[in-house]
Design an enzyme around this catalytic site. Sequence first.
Site, PDB file in Angstrom:
ATOM      1  N   HIS A  82       0.822  -1.217   0.000  1.00 23.46           N
ATOM      2  CA  HIS A  82       0.000   0.000   0.000  1.00 23.46           C
ATOM      3  C   HIS A  82       0.852   1.262   0.000  1.00 23.46           C
ATOM      4  O   HIS A  82       0.371   2.331  -0.361  1.00 23.46           O
ATOM      5  CB  HIS A  82      -0.914   0.021   1.221  1.00 23.46           C
ATOM      6  CG  HIS A  82      -1.809  -1.175   1.322  1.00 23.46           C
ATOM      7  ND1 HIS A  82      -2.789  -1.450   0.399  1.00 23.46           N
ATOM      8  CD2 HIS A  82      -1.864  -2.177   2.229  1.00 23.46           C
ATOM      9  CE1 HIS A  82      -3.421  -2.563   0.740  1.00 23.46           C
ATOM     10  NE2 HIS A  82      -2.878  -3.031   1.839  1.00 23.46           N
ATOM     11  N   HIS A 109       5.744   6.721   6.291  1.00 22.09           N
ATOM     12  CA  HIS A 109       5.388   6.191   4.982  1.00 22.09           C
ATOM     13  C   HIS A 109       4.938   7.332   4.078  1.00 22.09           C
ATOM     14  O   HIS A 109       4.844   8.489   4.523  1.00 22.09           O
ATOM     15  CB  HIS A 109       4.286   5.125   5.095  1.00 22.09           C
ATOM     16  CG  HIS A 109       3.020   5.645   5.703  1.00 22.09           C
ATOM     17  ND1 HIS A 109       2.780   5.645   7.060  1.00 22.09           N
ATOM     18  CD2 HIS A 109       1.911   6.197   5.140  1.00 22.09           C
ATOM     19  CE1 HIS A 109       1.589   6.163   7.304  1.00 22.09           C
ATOM     20  NE2 HIS A 109       1.051   6.522   6.152  1.00 22.09           N
ATOM     21  N   HIS A 111       2.497   8.827   0.546  1.00 23.26           N
ATOM     22  CA  HIS A 111       1.363   8.768  -0.381  1.00 23.26           C
ATOM     23  C   HIS A 111       1.743   9.622  -1.585  1.00 23.26           C
ATOM     24  O   HIS A 111       2.322  10.709  -1.419  1.00 23.26           O
ATOM     25  CB  HIS A 111       0.097   9.303   0.279  1.00 23.26           C
ATOM     26  CG  HIS A 111      -0.296   8.543   1.519  1.00 23.26           C
ATOM     27  ND1 HIS A 111      -1.146   7.467   1.497  1.00 23.26           N
ATOM     28  CD2 HIS A 111       0.075   8.714   2.814  1.00 23.26           C
ATOM     29  CE1 HIS A 111      -1.292   6.990   2.723  1.00 23.26           C
ATOM     30  NE2 HIS A 111      -0.570   7.731   3.546  1.00 23.26           N
ATOM     31  N   GLU A 121      -2.625  13.480   0.590  1.00 21.97           N
ATOM     32  CA  GLU A 121      -3.917  13.133   1.158  1.00 21.97           C
ATOM     33  C   GLU A 121      -4.624  14.383   1.664  1.00 21.97           C
ATOM     34  O   GLU A 121      -5.771  14.642   1.325  1.00 21.97           O
ATOM     35  CB  GLU A 121      -3.739  12.107   2.271  1.00 21.97           C
ATOM     36  CG  GLU A 121      -3.206  10.774   1.761  1.00 21.97           C
ATOM     37  CD  GLU A 121      -3.703   9.607   2.567  1.00 21.97           C
ATOM     38  OE1 GLU A 121      -4.414   8.759   2.019  1.00 21.97           O
ATOM     39  OE2 GLU A 121      -3.347   9.533   3.756  1.00 21.97           O
ATOM     40  N   HIS A 134       3.898  10.781   6.071  1.00 22.52           N
ATOM     41  CA  HIS A 134       3.277  10.653   7.382  1.00 22.52           C
ATOM     42  C   HIS A 134       4.256   9.999   8.349  1.00 22.52           C
ATOM     43  O   HIS A 134       4.788   8.922   8.065  1.00 22.52           O
ATOM     44  CB  HIS A 134       2.004   9.803   7.304  1.00 22.52           C
ATOM     45  CG  HIS A 134       0.890  10.459   6.572  1.00 22.52           C
ATOM     46  ND1 HIS A 134      -0.227   9.770   6.116  1.00 22.52           N
ATOM     47  CD2 HIS A 134       0.701  11.758   6.222  1.00 22.52           C
ATOM     48  CE1 HIS A 134      -1.047  10.615   5.512  1.00 22.52           C
ATOM     49  NE2 HIS A 134      -0.503  11.826   5.555  1.00 22.52           N
ATOM     50  N   THR A 214      -5.789   7.070   7.724  1.00 20.00           N
ATOM     51  CA  THR A 214      -6.284   7.344   6.376  1.00 20.00           C
ATOM     52  C   THR A 214      -6.363   6.086   5.530  1.00 20.00           C
ATOM     53  O   THR A 214      -6.552   6.160   4.309  1.00 20.00           O
ATOM     54  CB  THR A 214      -5.408   8.388   5.665  1.00 20.00           C
ATOM     55  OG1 THR A 214      -4.085   7.852   5.513  1.00 20.00           O
ATOM     56  CG2 THR A 214      -5.358   9.683   6.449  1.00 20.00           C
TER      57      THR A 214
END
Length: 299
Positions: A82, A109, A111, A121, A134, A214
């Site tokens: 992910h 991590h 996004h 996000e 994050h 999230t």
Amino acid sequence: MHIYIGLLSCLVCICAGQNYSNWDYSDQGANWVTKFKLCAGTKQSPIDIKAPTCDEGLNNSITFTNYDKTGSSKFTFENNGHSLVLKAPGPDAKVTLGSLGTFNFHQLHFHWGKDDTKGSEHLHDGKVFPAEMHLVHINSKYSTFQEAQQNADGLAVFGVFIKVGQAENTAFNFLSSSPSLIYEGTKVNVTQFAINTLLPTDQTIFYRYKGSLTSPTCDEIVTWTVFDQPISLSASQLAQFRIVKDNHNKTLVDNFRVVQNLNNRTITYWSEEKCGSGAVALGASIFSALFSLLLFALL
């Protein structure tokens, strides 16, 4: 009988684990509510950060400990299907958020989008960034992530916007390991470094609100702190995210959840310029000047 119960328990755990991993970002999380009821909660993340309220209580409320220490053990960088996740076994990096308590660093991590027009996000007054980092921390009251997940004050997460810069950001040299992380479950060791080198240089302006994870299971256990100043990665560094694959063996891009309704939550922030004594003095001087002009006009 005991053996049967044990096997049944294991089967339940395995099924639960498979159900938990059986999600993706194909529609940016819109269908998660069909599998994970907490994703339909009223304090969900991410959000569009706009119209925040000044909170003087946030002034000097963030204290980092061991964020400037390198430590003696290598970090683990992995593809969990992910995201790309960096885990630091030591030193004991932690952050204290005033009266909210102390939170121990757990992992960080990312996004990102399939191109530079999307990826973050959170939004900042409608503005989207190509990526977002994050940094996840567990409340020191709890010994594991699973324990923290059961409590409303379980986690503190820092959100850092990422924009495109001209030069490479050497603090993120570990991203060059991504060709070794193409597939879910792959991991490499990277040379340890001080985590504070990843943060924005200006950490004095930030936003705060109560929200959720999230990603599933969307537990509403997070105190969010989102820094106003973005960091920069070069175009080639951002491209390192876009070569890995997800848990369905497809290219992992657009791994962000769409923004959620605020639902009457308050977004607070701190900025010395806008909230501090300087702002108060400026406001007072402007009021005094306007009052003087009004008296002059009446004479």
